[in-house]
Design a protein around this motif. Structure first.
Motif, PDB file in Angstrom:
ATOM      1  N   SER A  17      53.415  49.926 -13.148  1.00 39.83           N
ATOM      2  CA  SER A  17      52.115  49.935 -13.138  1.00 39.83           C
ATOM      3  C   SER A  17      51.175  51.194 -13.298  1.00 39.83           C
ATOM      4  N   THR A  20      51.239  54.097 -19.165  1.00 39.77           N
ATOM      5  CA  THR A  20      50.281  53.843 -19.107  1.00 39.77           C
ATOM      6  C   THR A  20      49.710  52.120 -19.546  1.00 39.77           C
ATOM      7  N   ASN A  21      48.553  52.830 -19.290  1.00 36.21           N
ATOM      8  CA  ASN A  21      47.894  51.371 -19.866  1.00 36.21           C
ATOM      9  C   ASN A  21      47.177  50.707 -20.930  1.00 36.21           C
ATOM     10  N   HIS A  22      47.442  49.796 -21.221  1.00 36.57           N
ATOM     11  CA  HIS A  22      46.914  49.653 -22.497  1.00 36.57           C
ATOM     12  C   HIS A  22      45.528  48.633 -23.012  1.00 36.57           C
ATOM     13  N   ALA A  23      44.819  48.799 -23.550  1.00 39.78           N
ATOM     14  CA  ALA A  23      43.934  47.843 -23.013  1.00 39.78           C
ATOM     15  C   ALA A  23      43.665  47.130 -25.105  1.00 39.78           C
ATOM     16  N   ASP A  42      55.237  49.652 -19.077  1.00 41.44           N
ATOM     17  CA  ASP A  42      53.515  50.246 -19.691  1.00 41.44           C
ATOM     18  C   ASP A  42      53.117  49.034 -19.337  1.00 41.44           C
ATOM     19  N   THR A  43      51.613  48.183 -19.268  1.00 38.92           N
ATOM     20  CA  THR A  43      50.869  47.816 -19.152  1.00 38.92           C
ATOM     21  C   THR A  43      49.778  47.373 -20.172  1.00 38.92           C
ATOM     22  N   VAL A  44      49.567  46.288 -20.748  1.00 40.19           N
ATOM     23  CA  VAL A  44      48.930  46.119 -21.496  1.00 40.19           C
ATOM     24  C   VAL A  44      47.539  45.177 -21.463  1.00 40.19           C
ATOM     25  N   THR A  45      46.723  45.192 -21.327  1.00 43.68           N
ATOM     26  CA  THR A  45      45.217  44.762 -20.748  1.00 43.68           C
ATOM     27  C   THR A  45      44.647  43.924 -21.698  1.00 43.68           C
ATOM     28  N   ASP A  82      46.374  41.007 -17.856  1.00 42.50           N
ATOM     29  CA  ASP A  82      47.558  42.014 -17.927  1.00 42.50           C
ATOM     30  C   ASP A  82      48.666  41.502 -17.464  1.00 42.50           C
ATOM     31  N   VAL A  84      53.354  43.991 -17.605  1.00 40.35           N
ATOM     32  CA  VAL A  84      53.953  44.510 -17.628  1.00 40.35           C
ATOM     33  C   VAL A  84      54.720  44.608 -18.263  1.00 40.35           C
TER      34      VAL A  84
END
Length: 284
Positions: A17, A20-23, A42-45, A82, A84
Motif C-alpha cells: 500500500s 503509488t495510489n491512483h484515483a 499499486d492501489t486504485v481508489t 480501495d 491493491v
C-alpha cells in the motif's frame, strides 16, 4: 503455520500500500479515467462523486481477470473503494446498473521487471565452523522502487527452496539460510529469512540461481573460492559481498571479502558479514 501466512499476507498488503495510489472518479455513468496502467503493488481508489454506482471487477463477471475485486451493490452515497493489485495482467470492470450504457473500464497491471531489480548481494558459502555449516546464507536485495512478487520462485542451483506467498518490497532484503534459527541467533537478525529445504553451498564455488514461477532464471551468480574471487571467504571468516549494485554481478572484480565486524568469533576466526545491508566495500 497458517497464522504465519495470514500475518505475512497482511504485512505484504501493508507494504504494497506504500506504492503509488491512483484515483478514479465515478460519476455521470463513466469511470474517469476509464483506462489505467499501473504497477504491481499499486492501489486504485474509486470515489463516487454522484449517482447510483458500484465497482464490479469480480471473476464471476470477468473470468479472465487475474483476481477479482468489487465493492458490493451499487449505492448513491459518497463512497470510496480501495483495491491493491498484487498480480500482473489485464483487469476489466463495470458499474452494474450502467454497464449497458458503456460504464465499463480497464486496468492494466504491469509486473516489476525482476531481472532489473533483484540482486544477490552477499554469500556466506563456507563459515568458519567445524562440521555442519549452520551459518551458510544468501542475501537477496531489491534496491529498486518496485515491489517484486516472488511467490512460487525457486532456488534450484546450489540449494533447494521454493518460495511461499512472498513479495520483496523496495529497498528490502531477504535472507536464504541453511539454518534459520542458527542464523538469527548468531547475527541477531530480525528481518525476513527463509530456510532452504535441502542442499548446501559448495565450498569450492558454484552457481546460485533464482528462477521465477515459470522456471525462467531471473538472477544468477557463479562464485568461486579461487582467484579472481577474493580471498578470506573460504572458511577464514568473511562472507562474499557485492560492492556496487550498478555493476555486473557476474564479474568477480565487483565482489570483496566482507569487512564488517560482527563481534562473533568462531574457532578463533572473526565472523565478518553484513546481512540485511548493502556493503559499499569502501567505495565511498
Amino acid at each position: 503455520m497458517r497464522y504465519f501466512y495470514l500475518l505475512l499476507f497482511f504485512v505484504l498488503v501493508a507494504s504494497l500500500s506504500a506504492q503509488t495510489n491512483h484515483a478514479v472518479g465515478v460519476s455521470s455513468n463513466v469511470f474517469t479515467p476509464d483506462n489505467l496502467t499501473i504497477a504491481v503493488g499499486d492501489t486504485v481508489t474509486w470515489t463516487n462523486n454522484g449517482g447510483f454506482h458500484n465497482v464490479n471487477g469480480s471473476t464471476a463477471t470477468y473470468p479472465s481477470n487475474p483476481a477479482g475485486f468489487d465493492n458490493g451493490n451499487a449505492a448513491s452515497n459518497a463512497w470510496t473503494y480501495d483495491f491493491v493489485f498484487t498480480q500482473p495482467g489485464t483487469y476489466d470492470y463495470q458499474c452494474d446498473p450502467h454497464a449497458g450504457f458503456g460504464m465499463v473500464a480497464q486496468i492494466v497491471v504491469e509486473a516489476a521487471t525482476a531481472a532489473d531489480t533483484l540482486l544477490i548481494t552477499e554469500i556466506m558459502y563456507n563459515p568458519p565452523e567445524g562440521g555442519t555449516d549452520s551459518l551458510e546464507f544468501i542475501e537477496v536485495s531489491n534496491p529498486s522502487t518496485a515491489a517484486v512478487n516472488m511467490t512460487g520462485w525457486t532456488v534450484s542451483q546450489g540449494v533447494v527452496l521454493e518460495f511461499p506467498l512472498y513479495i520483496l518490497a523496495p529497498g528490502e532484503f531477504l535472507i536464504l539460510a541453511g539454518n534459520e534459527a542458527a542464523f538469527r541467533n548468531v547475527f541477531d537478525y530480525t528481518g525476513d529469512v527463509f530456510e532452504w529445504t535441502s542442499g548446501g553451498l559448495s565450498n569450492g564455488g558454484e552457481t546460485i540461481a533464482l528462477s521465477n514461477s515459470s522456471g525462467t532464471v531471473i538472477v544468477a551468480v557463479e562464485f568461486d573460492d579461487r582467484a579472481p574471487w577474493p580471498e578470506g571467504t573460504d572458511g577464514q571468516g568473511a562472507s562474499l559481498v557485492f560492492c556496487d549494485i550498478t555493476a555486473d554481478i557476474t564479474d568477480a572484480a565487483n565482489w570483496q571479502a566482507a569487512s564488517n565486524v560482527t563481534g562473533v568469533v568462531i574457532d578463533d576466526k572473526a565472523l565478518l558479514a553484513d546481512p540485511g545491508a548493502l556493503s559499499d566495500c569502501g567505495l565511498d
